[in-house]
Design an enzyme around this catalytic site. Structure first.
Site, PDB file in Angstrom:
ATOM      1  N   HIS A 127     -29.662   4.287   5.396  1.00 21.41           N
ATOM      2  CA  HIS A 127     -30.828   4.399   4.884  1.00 21.41           C
ATOM      3  C   HIS A 127     -31.141   3.060   4.129  1.00 21.41           C
ATOM      4  O   HIS A 127     -30.634   2.606   3.230  1.00 21.41           O
ATOM      5  CB  HIS A 127     -31.386   5.627   4.107  1.00 21.41           C
ATOM      6  N   GLY A 128     -32.213   2.228   4.570  1.00 21.28           N
ATOM      7  CA  GLY A 128     -32.775   1.106   3.992  1.00 21.28           C
ATOM      8  C   GLY A 128     -32.394  -0.363   4.648  1.00 21.28           C
ATOM      9  O   GLY A 128     -32.238  -0.090   5.817  1.00 21.28           O
ATOM     10  N   ASN A 184     -34.938   8.264  12.960  1.00 25.85           N
ATOM     11  CA  ASN A 184     -35.748   8.454  11.896  1.00 25.85           C
ATOM     12  C   ASN A 184     -35.921   6.937  11.183  1.00 25.85           C
ATOM     13  O   ASN A 184     -35.181   5.980  11.197  1.00 25.85           O
ATOM     14  CB  ASN A 184     -35.070   9.183  10.547  1.00 25.85           C
ATOM     15  N   ALA A 195     -38.175   4.765   8.382  1.00 26.55           N
ATOM     16  CA  ALA A 195     -39.029   4.675   7.077  1.00 26.55           C
ATOM     17  C   ALA A 195     -39.185   3.378   6.462  1.00 26.55           C
ATOM     18  O   ALA A 195     -40.310   2.657   6.484  1.00 26.55           O
ATOM     19  CB  ALA A 195     -38.362   5.465   6.338  1.00 26.55           C
ATOM     20  N   THR A 196     -38.020   2.717   6.162  1.00 23.31           N
ATOM     21  CA  THR A 196     -38.050   1.304   5.326  1.00 23.31           C
ATOM     22  C   THR A 196     -38.760   0.345   6.118  1.00 23.31           C
ATOM     23  O   THR A 196     -39.911  -0.466   5.492  1.00 23.31           O
ATOM     24  CB  THR A 196     -36.699   0.876   5.100  1.00 23.31           C
ATOM     25  N   ASP A 241     -38.612  15.783   5.431  1.00 29.00           N
ATOM     26  CA  ASP A 241     -37.299  15.063   5.664  1.00 29.00           C
ATOM     27  C   ASP A 241     -36.507  15.164   4.355  1.00 29.00           C
ATOM     28  O   ASP A 241     -36.933  15.158   3.121  1.00 29.00           O
ATOM     29  CB  ASP A 241     -37.648  13.539   5.661  1.00 29.00           C
TER      30      ASP A 241
END
Ligand code: 13P
Length: 284
Positions: free
Chosen positions: A179-180, A229, A231-232, A82
């Site tokens: 992101h986040g 996507n 992740a966090t 990624d």
């Protein structure tokens, strides 16, 4: 099954009007929980790692573990680096055994993004590896401007040109995510997504999945997003679940006992997001 190319999983998802989750993992447990849940649900999945997390698990180890666990299940599993930041890092992952690649030079100007992405595509395609590129920039959710300012969003005409000139197989778009953890609720530019989807014919990816309201995610899946996507939210959940179990004091204070006790709540969490993306309304 052997690892599948991400582009093949995503083309299938596109035909079926479904979305796959690309999860960022970083150690054995975070990989295994994802593959086990995917197998239980028979929902394909794409395993990813951030380049910085090679400090926790080297690329070759990550690829070997994912490949081994994927070989024991029937559900299709993809493996992608990624946000590969440059040619050298992507080649390091290729050498480590990654079967799909992302090169993200979206913070650079258009011409430089095209040049560096095309260079990675050329090398990867020669080895039978598919590539995701990014156009428009998906920034950091702590900076409101990154996901509210349309200057950062993907332009439809540029997306067409970018795909043609780079040869990417998969495109990450910027339509109002980051992101986040968001500092205010994101609002996706769904009209722009619809236009990009109509003008292009490769699978589209939405980065920054954590914290996007469910109704907006569903609307994005219906308008052509084939990979989300995430992740966090996964990493926060692991920490929260571990803390709850430790605080409850019901297990022996052993790392192995903690890992086993985390399995069920982590599967439940993963199942929720996988189903949201993959299942059609009438299948839920
Ligand atoms: P989140 O951490 O916001 O879920 O975003 C993940 C991501 O887009 C990885 O590429």
């Amino acid at each position: 099954m052997a690892l599948e190319k991400a582009v093949d999983i995503l083309k299938y998802a596109d035909e079926q009007k479904r979305c796959v989750i690309g999860f960022d993992a970083f150690n054995l447990e975070s990989i295994k929980w994802i593959i086990d849940t995917a197998e239980e649900e028979q929902i394909p999945v794409i395993m990813m790692i951030y380049p910085a997390d090679k400090k926790i698990m080297p690329f070759s180890t990550f690829a070997a573990v994912t490949g081994d666990l994927a070989s024991k299940v029937r559900v299709p599993v993809g493996l992608m680096l990624d946000h590969g930041p440059d040619f050298a890092t992507t080649m390091e992952a290729v050498k480590g055994g990654f079967s799909s690649m992302m090169i993200d030079t979206s913070h650079l100007d258009f011409e430089e993004n095209v040049r560096q992405t095309a260079e990675v595509v050329k090398a990867c395609h020669a080895l039978g590896i598919d590539v995701e590129g990014e156009l428009g920039h998906v920034g950091i959710a702590a900076n409101e401007d990154d996901y509210k300012n349309a200057d950062n969003f993907t332009r439809v005409d540029k997306a067409v040109e970018f795909i043609e000139r780079t040869g990417v197989d998969i495109l990450a778009v910027s339509i109002g995510t980051a992101h986040g953890s968001y500092v205010s609720a994101p609002k996706l530019d769904l009209e722009r997504l619809e236009q990009i989807n109509a003008a292009t014919d490769i699978p589209l990816v939405l980065h920054g999945g954590t914290g996007v309201p469910e109704d907006q995610l569903k609307a994005a899946f219906a308008r052509g997003i084939n990979k989300l996507n995430y992740a966090t939210g996964y990493k926060l959940k692991m920490y929260e679940v571990a803390k709850q179990i430790i605080d409850a004091g019901e297990i022996r204070p052993r790392m192995g006992d903690l890992v086993l006790a985390m399995e069920r709540p982590m599967h439940e969490f993963l199942r929720g997001i996988m189903r949201l993306a993959w299942l059609h309304e009438d299948e839920r």
